[in-house]
Structure formats: C-alpha cells, structure tokens
Enzyme design. Structure first.
Site, PDB file in Angstrom:
ATOM      1  N   ARG A 231       0.618  -1.266   0.203  1.00 29.55           N
ATOM      2  CA  ARG A 231       0.130   0.010  -0.103  1.00 29.55           C
ATOM      3  C   ARG A 231       0.886   1.271  -0.102  1.00 29.55           C
ATOM      4  O   ARG A 231       1.909   1.312   0.535  1.00 29.55           O
ATOM      5  CB  ARG A 231      -0.906   0.147   1.048  1.00 29.55           C
ATOM      6  N   GLU A 260      -3.787   7.368  -4.682  1.00 28.70           N
ATOM      7  CA  GLU A 260      -4.089   6.913  -5.979  1.00 28.70           C
ATOM      8  C   GLU A 260      -5.448   7.744  -6.710  1.00 28.70           C
ATOM      9  O   GLU A 260      -6.140   7.671  -5.873  1.00 28.70           O
ATOM     10  CB  GLU A 260      -4.100   5.311  -6.032  1.00 28.70           C
ATOM     11  N   HIS A 278      -1.168   0.372  -9.938  1.00 24.64           N
ATOM     12  CA  HIS A 278      -2.065  -0.645  -8.948  1.00 24.64           C
ATOM     13  C   HIS A 278      -2.687  -2.006  -9.573  1.00 24.64           C
ATOM     14  O   HIS A 278      -3.746  -2.103  -9.905  1.00 24.64           O
ATOM     15  CB  HIS A 278      -3.019   0.022  -8.308  1.00 24.64           C
TER      16      HIS A 278
HETATM   17  P1  NDP Z   1      -1.299 -11.386   5.327  1.00 22.00           P
HETATM   18  O1  NDP Z   1      -2.258 -10.882   6.070  1.00 22.00           O
HETATM   19  O2  NDP Z   1      -1.265 -12.473   4.687  1.00 22.00           O
HETATM   20  O3  NDP Z   1       0.229 -10.814   5.429  1.00 22.00           O
HETATM   21  C1  NDP Z   1       0.488  -9.679   6.025  1.00 22.00           C
HETATM   22  C2  NDP Z   1       1.884  -9.599   6.494  1.00 22.00           C
HETATM   23  O4  NDP Z   1       2.386  -8.328   6.829  1.00 22.00           O
HETATM   24  C3  NDP Z   1       2.122 -10.555   7.763  1.00 22.00           C
HETATM   25  O5  NDP Z   1       3.318 -11.614   7.080  1.00 22.00           O
HETATM   26  C4  NDP Z   1       2.329  -9.855   8.908  1.00 22.00           C
HETATM   27  O6  NDP Z   1       3.119 -10.311   9.734  1.00 22.00           O
HETATM   28  C5  NDP Z   1       2.975  -8.403   8.293  1.00 22.00           C
HETATM   29  N1  NDP Z   1       2.449  -7.197   9.059  1.00 22.00           N
HETATM   30  C6  NDP Z   1       1.057  -6.951   9.484  1.00 22.00           C
HETATM   31  N2  NDP Z   1       1.167  -5.965  10.392  1.00 22.00           N
HETATM   32  C7  NDP Z   1       2.596  -5.574  10.533  1.00 22.00           C
HETATM   33  C8  NDP Z   1       3.359  -4.518  11.308  1.00 22.00           C
HETATM   34  N3  NDP Z   1       2.566  -3.558  11.895  1.00 22.00           N
HETATM   35  N4  NDP Z   1       4.797  -4.380  11.041  1.00 22.00           N
HETATM   36  C9  NDP Z   1       5.253  -5.458  10.251  1.00 22.00           C
HETATM   37  N5  NDP Z   1       4.574  -6.420   9.644  1.00 22.00           N
HETATM   38  C10 NDP Z   1       3.415  -6.342   9.741  1.00 22.00           C
HETATM   39  O7  NDP Z   1      -1.842 -10.243   3.749  1.00 22.00           O
HETATM   40  P2  NDP Z   1      -1.645 -10.683   2.256  1.00 22.00           P
HETATM   41  O8  NDP Z   1      -0.238 -11.192   2.036  1.00 22.00           O
HETATM   42  O9  NDP Z   1      -2.607 -11.315   1.898  1.00 22.00           O
HETATM   43  O10 NDP Z   1      -1.652  -9.043   1.782  1.00 22.00           O
HETATM   44  C11 NDP Z   1      -0.899  -7.755   1.973  1.00 22.00           C
HETATM   45  C12 NDP Z   1      -1.243  -6.778   1.697  1.00 22.00           C
HETATM   46  O11 NDP Z   1      -0.804  -6.702   0.135  1.00 22.00           O
HETATM   47  C13 NDP Z   1      -2.562  -6.594   1.548  1.00 22.00           C
HETATM   48  O12 NDP Z   1      -3.308  -6.307   2.938  1.00 22.00           O
HETATM   49  C14 NDP Z   1      -2.777  -5.335   0.531  1.00 22.00           C
HETATM   50  O13 NDP Z   1      -2.848  -4.338   1.287  1.00 22.00           O
HETATM   51  C15 NDP Z   1      -1.394  -5.706  -0.247  1.00 22.00           C
HETATM   52  N6  NDP Z   1      -2.186  -6.059  -1.779  1.00 22.00           N
HETATM   53  C16 NDP Z   1      -1.743  -5.335  -2.844  1.00 22.00           C
HETATM   54  C17 NDP Z   1      -2.145  -5.643  -4.150  1.00 22.00           C
HETATM   55  C18 NDP Z   1      -1.934  -4.752  -5.525  1.00 22.00           C
HETATM   56  O14 NDP Z   1      -2.447  -4.952  -6.113  1.00 22.00           O
HETATM   57  N7  NDP Z   1      -0.827  -4.318  -5.454  1.00 22.00           N
HETATM   58  C19 NDP Z   1      -3.130  -6.818  -4.231  1.00 22.00           C
HETATM   59  C20 NDP Z   1      -3.368  -7.499  -2.943  1.00 22.00           C
HETATM   60  C21 NDP Z   1      -2.933  -7.213  -1.703  1.00 22.00           C
HETATM   61  P3  NDP Z   1       3.214 -10.302  11.217  1.00 22.00           P
HETATM   62  O15 NDP Z   1       1.915 -10.665  11.793  1.00 22.00           O
HETATM   63  O16 NDP Z   1       4.226 -11.209  11.818  1.00 22.00           O
HETATM   64  O17 NDP Z   1       3.445  -8.968  11.589  1.00 22.00           O
END
Ligand code: NDP
Length: 312
Positions: A231, A260, A278
């Site tokens: 994001r 965006e 995006h």
């Molecule tokens: P997941 O929830 O599976 O993974 C998110 C990861 O982020 C986890 O490993 C988590 O690890 C980490 N995380 C969460 N909060 C924090 C924090 N505060 N500090 C550090 N690490 C953090 O999500 P997805 O992989 O399914 O998707 C991730 C994101 O990708 C979506 O939320 C979306 O915003 C973005 N996205 C973008 C797209 C695009 O078109 N460009 C399409 C699809 C998704 P931990 O819990 O250990 O912190």
C-alpha cells in the site's frame, strides 16, 4: 423476495450478472442522485459490494441501518472501518489467497524491469537508437539479498520465487515465523541496511502507516532498491521521492501510491523508477476468481451459511 444490495463501484459483467440474478441491485456510482438513492432505498439495503479502493464511506454506512454484510473485492480492507462494522454486527469479507500468485508475479516483474531497465530498453529499440550503438550494461538480480516487509500469504509467494531465482531472502514482521527458512529481522532499519532490495507487502493500517520511513530508505541507501506492492500508506512518500531524486535511494518499482491515482510529479521523469497503476492482482484469471469469491460470500451470507473468507 430478493435481498437488496448496494454496489458501490463498477465491477465486471460476470459479477454484475450474478448480482442481478440474486438481488435487487442499487448501483451507487452510477446513480445521478446518490443522496436520493440512499434516502429512498438505504433502509432496505442489507448488503454492500465494494472493493479495496472505495471501501465504504462513513456517510454510506450511516444511511444503511439494516446493513448485514460488506463484501469487498480485494484482500486489503484498509478502506473499510472494521471497528465500526464490528460494533454494528456487520460482517465483512475479502478475497485473500486467490490473488497471491498474481501479486507475487508483479513484485518480481517490477524487480526485473528496474534492474534490467526493461522499459528503457524497449524505448531504445522503438526509437531506433540501437542502430547507433549499444544500450549498455545493467545490474542483475542473481545473488541479491532481498528483505520482505510482510511475509504473509503474498510475501511467501514472493519469497519462493526469489529463492528459485538464486536470491537470498530475509523478512521483517511483528513475529518470527519459526517454520520459514528465511532470516528474521525484528528491526526493519537493520534489515534495510543489510539488503539490496526491500519489498513491501504488508497491509495498510494505522500500525503500518509510514513504516518504510526516511530512516529505513536511507538505510537501504544509494545502491538499494525499494519495491512497493503493498500500500502507498506504508511508505513516507515525500521522503522516498526526495531520496530517489537526490540519489540517496538507488531505485524504486512502485505499484501503489499514497493518493491513487495521483502519482507524485517528480517520479514521472526519473530513470531509476518503474511505475505501475496498482495492477498487482489485475490479471483476467485472478480478477475472475476474486469476483467469484465476492459473489460466493454474499450468497453464503444470505443463505445463512458461514462466509468463505471472513474478515469480521
Ligand atoms: P497477510 O495478512 O497474509 O500478510 C501480511 C503480513 O504483514 C504478515 O506477514 C504480517 O506479519 C505483516 N504485518 C502486518 N502488520 C505488520 C506491522 N505492523 N509491522 C510489520 N509487519 C506487519 O496479507 P496478504 O499477504 O494477503 O496481503 C498483504 C497486503 O498486500 C494487503 O493487505 C494489501 O494491502 C496488499 N495487496 C496489494 C495488491 C496490489 O494490487 N498491489 C493486491 C493484493 C494485496 P506479522 O503478523 O508477523 O507482523
């Protein structure tokens, strides 16, 4: 009687046909008088279909007293007030997993495009410059050390692809994942200092806002590259732009931006940046699967079954 739903933004003909077959659909973006639509039909609307960009605005939520479910097209739900939905007992669904491969492909694609200068090479050939000389040498991914911010569903797919491409993978998140074969950094700045590439694929929310700070980008440094497929809110965008312009940061491959579809003007002329509107999940196959999940989540809800992919 068909349940009434509000469709916030345009969706594919396949999704809209499925909605029309099952519901009385009010199309918000298309209504000449949106306030009038909400006043006339809001009290009867039980479901909302939206996406990760539009989410649901507070004034729309407030106009839907009978709302039961918000079905969102996309895995990120930062545009939906989850706390407000919980407080009102409104269910929320998203579309995780089906988009992992497509987004991972985009991350890897941005890395290749940036390091091998593929957009510039394409322009070089098209403009006939090859007839006058060679394009020159570029960097290479093989052997690079990549740090992933967010080793979640998508992050793991990126990591797997990096490994088979002979790169070294580390990651940062709030937790160490004991069964993953990658090196864990509890400190993002320390990871940025050690890696050649930082790939951001964490969710956008209050805790991750600006997590890729000036300090992190400076630690990545003049020879480091930043890829953002998560994001725009994850990064201090003004600092990133400033460092890319000054050479304090080597390069960036960006699929997401803070505001965006507006992209900072200064990025448009930079040779060390590859830009994408995006498009992470925007393949025909993945978008079809995402659409089907939205339709299935709504159908499950109105049939009284558990949601397939619940957030709330
Ligand atoms: P997941 O929830 O599976 O993974 C998110 C990861 O982020 C986890 O490993 C988590 O690890 C980490 N995380 C969460 N909060 C924090 C924090 N505060 N500090 C550090 N690490 C953090 O999500 P997805 O992989 O399914 O998707 C991730 C994101 O990708 C979506 O939320 C979306 O915003 C973005 N996205 C973008 C797209 C695009 O078109 N460009 C399409 C699809 C998704 P931990 O819990 O250990 O912190």
């Amino acid at each position: 009687m068909k349940p009434e739903i509000l469709q916030i933004c345009p969706m594919s003909p396949r999704i809209e046909a499925a909605f029309d077959a099952a519901y009385v659909v009010h199309r918000y973006w298309d209504a000449p008088d949106r306030a009038g639509l909400l006043a006339a039909h809001g009290p009867a609307i039980r479901g909302v279909a939206t996406d990760g960009h539009y989410g649901i605005a507070p004034e729309i939520m407030a106009a839907l007293p009978a709302l039961e479910i918000v079905a969102s097209y996309g895995v990120g739900y930062d545009a939906i007030d989850i706390a407000a939905c919980k407080a009102r007992g409104v269910h929320v669904s998203n579309t995780p997993d089906v988009l992992n491969d497509a987004v991972a492909e985009m991350a890897i694609g941005l890395m290749h495009a940036l390091v091998r200068r593929i957009p510039q090479a394409d322009a070089f050939v098209r403009e006939g410059k090859w007839l006058d000389g060679t394009f020159g040498l570029t960097g290479e991914l093989t052997g690079a050390h990549v740090g992933i911010l967010g080793l979640g569903r998508i992050g793991k797919e990126i990591a797997r692809r990096l490994q088979v491409s002979k790169m070294r993978v580390s990651y940062h998140g709030r937790h160490e994942q004991a069964f993953e074969p990658y090196v864990y950094y509890p400190d993002l700045v320390a990871m940025a200092r050690d890696v050649d590439w930082l790939v951001a694929i964490a969710p956008g929310n209050a805790a991750t806002r600006g997590i890729v700070s000036r300090e992190v980008l400076t630690a990545l440094g003049p020879r480091g590259n930043f890829v953002n497929v998560g994001r725009g809110s994850l990064v201090d965008e003004p600092a990133m732009v400033e460092l890319l312009v000054s050479g304090g940061l080597g390069g960036a491959g960006l699929d997401v931006f803070a505001d965006e579809p507006r992209v900072p003007e200064a990025l448009l002329g930079l040779p060390n940046v590859v830009l994408s509107p995006h498009q992470g999940s925007a393949t025909e196959k993945t978008r079809t699967a995402m659409g089907d999940l939205v339709v299935q989540n709504l159908a499950a809800h109105f049939a009284g079954d558990p949601l397939l992919t619940p957030v709330v």
